[in-house]
Motif scaffolding. Structure first.
Motif, mmCIF file in Angstrom:
data_model
loop_
_atom_site.group_PDB
_atom_site.id
_atom_site.type_symbol
_atom_site.label_atom_id
_atom_site.label_comp_id
_atom_site.label_asym_id
_atom_site.label_seq_id
_atom_site.Cartn_x
_atom_site.Cartn_y
_atom_site.Cartn_z
ATOM 1 N N GLN A 14 0.856 -1.173 0.000
ATOM 2 C CA GLN A 14 0.000 0.000 0.000
ATOM 3 C C GLN A 14 0.898 1.231 0.000
ATOM 4 O O GLN A 14 1.066 1.881 1.017
ATOM 5 C CB GLN A 14 -0.895 -0.016 1.232
ATOM 6 N N GLY A 15 1.503 1.505 -1.117
ATOM 7 C CA GLY A 15 2.377 2.667 -1.208
ATOM 8 C C GLY A 15 3.569 2.572 -0.278
ATOM 9 O O GLY A 15 4.058 3.573 0.214
ATOM 10 N N GLY A 16 4.030 1.342 -0.005
ATOM 11 C CA GLY A 16 5.171 1.156 0.862
ATOM 12 C C GLY A 16 4.859 1.307 2.342
ATOM 13 O O GLY A 16 5.748 1.267 3.171
ATOM 14 N N ARG A 17 3.584 1.512 2.681
ATOM 15 C CA ARG A 17 3.203 1.709 4.082
ATOM 16 C C ARG A 17 3.012 0.369 4.773
ATOM 17 O O ARG A 17 2.540 -0.586 4.185
ATOM 18 C CB ARG A 17 1.898 2.484 4.196
ATOM 19 N N ASN A 69 -21.187 -7.209 4.539
ATOM 20 C CA ASN A 69 -20.698 -8.272 5.417
ATOM 21 C C ASN A 69 -19.901 -7.702 6.594
ATOM 22 O O ASN A 69 -19.292 -8.441 7.349
ATOM 23 C CB ASN A 69 -19.873 -9.300 4.641
ATOM 24 N N VAL A 70 -19.907 -6.371 6.728
ATOM 25 C CA VAL A 70 -19.188 -5.701 7.811
ATOM 26 C C VAL A 70 -20.139 -4.722 8.485
ATOM 27 O O VAL A 70 -20.852 -3.985 7.802
ATOM 28 C CB VAL A 70 -17.966 -4.921 7.269
ATOM 29 N N CYS A 97 -15.542 -1.769 0.431
ATOM 30 C CA CYS A 97 -15.789 -0.372 0.848
ATOM 31 C C CYS A 97 -15.207 -0.108 2.231
ATOM 32 O O CYS A 97 -14.639 0.960 2.483
ATOM 33 C CB CYS A 97 -17.288 -0.063 0.839
ATOM 34 N N HIS A 98 -15.316 -1.092 3.125
ATOM 35 C CA HIS A 98 -14.764 -0.919 4.464
ATOM 36 C C HIS A 98 -13.244 -0.798 4.417
ATOM 37 O O HIS A 98 -12.643 -0.016 5.148
ATOM 38 C CB HIS A 98 -15.172 -2.090 5.360
ATOM 39 N N SER A 99 -12.626 -1.572 3.523
ATOM 40 C CA SER A 99 -11.163 -1.586 3.448
ATOM 41 C C SER A 99 -10.589 -0.451 2.617
ATOM 42 O O SER A 99 -9.398 -0.187 2.699
ATOM 43 C CB SER A 99 -10.687 -2.915 2.851
ATOM 44 N N SER A 100 -11.416 0.213 1.824
ATOM 45 C CA SER A 100 -10.871 1.279 0.976
ATOM 46 C C SER A 100 -11.493 2.629 1.306
ATOM 47 O O SER A 100 -10.863 3.463 1.950
ATOM 48 C CB SER A 100 -11.058 0.935 -0.505
ATOM 49 N N ARG A 104 -9.919 5.498 3.838
ATOM 50 C CA ARG A 104 -9.470 6.792 3.311
ATOM 51 C C ARG A 104 -10.129 7.937 4.071
ATOM 52 O O ARG A 104 -9.480 8.929 4.397
ATOM 53 C CB ARG A 104 -9.786 6.898 1.821
ATOM 54 N N GLU A 105 -11.434 7.798 4.365
ATOM 55 C CA GLU A 105 -12.146 8.836 5.123
ATOM 56 C C GLU A 105 -11.516 9.013 6.503
ATOM 57 O O GLU A 105 -11.310 10.136 6.948
ATOM 58 C CB GLU A 105 -13.615 8.462 5.290
#
Length: 111
Positions: A14-17, A69-70, A97-100, A104-105
């Motif tokens: 994830q971008g080196g993170r 599912n979350v 959506c939960h993971s992205s 981000r929000e």
């Protein structure tokens, strides 16, 4: 005899993170999910919520119909058990959506 080739890694970065638990985080002293509140009582409440609210609300906003599912906490509870159990603070999301979008929000400080 054929030679075996090395497979390329399937996992991306994830971008080196790298996710690192920050010192002083509410999670640092609670090692298991159950210790953080995600126990049998939570699993039962989660099942009820998803039965009552089966679709991802983020997908619905885009005109899509996707099974959720979350059960996500709209405002992160950060160990506050009254906020954790406040059902008005719950929303149904699909895993992507939960993971992205939701992450981000949170990282942008929007929640």
């Amino acid at each position: 005899m054929s030679r075996l080739t090395t497979l390329k890694p399937r996992l991306g970065t994830q971008g080196g993170r790298v996710a690192v638990m920050q010192p002083g985080s509410w999670r640092t002293d609670k090692q298991t999910a159950a210790q953080r509140g995600y126990d049998h009582k939570w699993r039962k409440a989660r099942e009820r919520h998803l039965a009552d609210h089966p679709l991802c609300i983020y997908c619905q906003r885009q005109g899509l119909v996707t099974a959720a599912n979350v059960v996500d906490h709209i405002v992160p509870h950060r160990g506050d058990m009254s906020l954790f159990w406040d059902q008005s603070n719950w929303q149904s999301l699909c895993g992507p959506c939960h993971s992205s979008a939701k992450q981000r929000e949170e990282q942008a400080g929007l929640v």
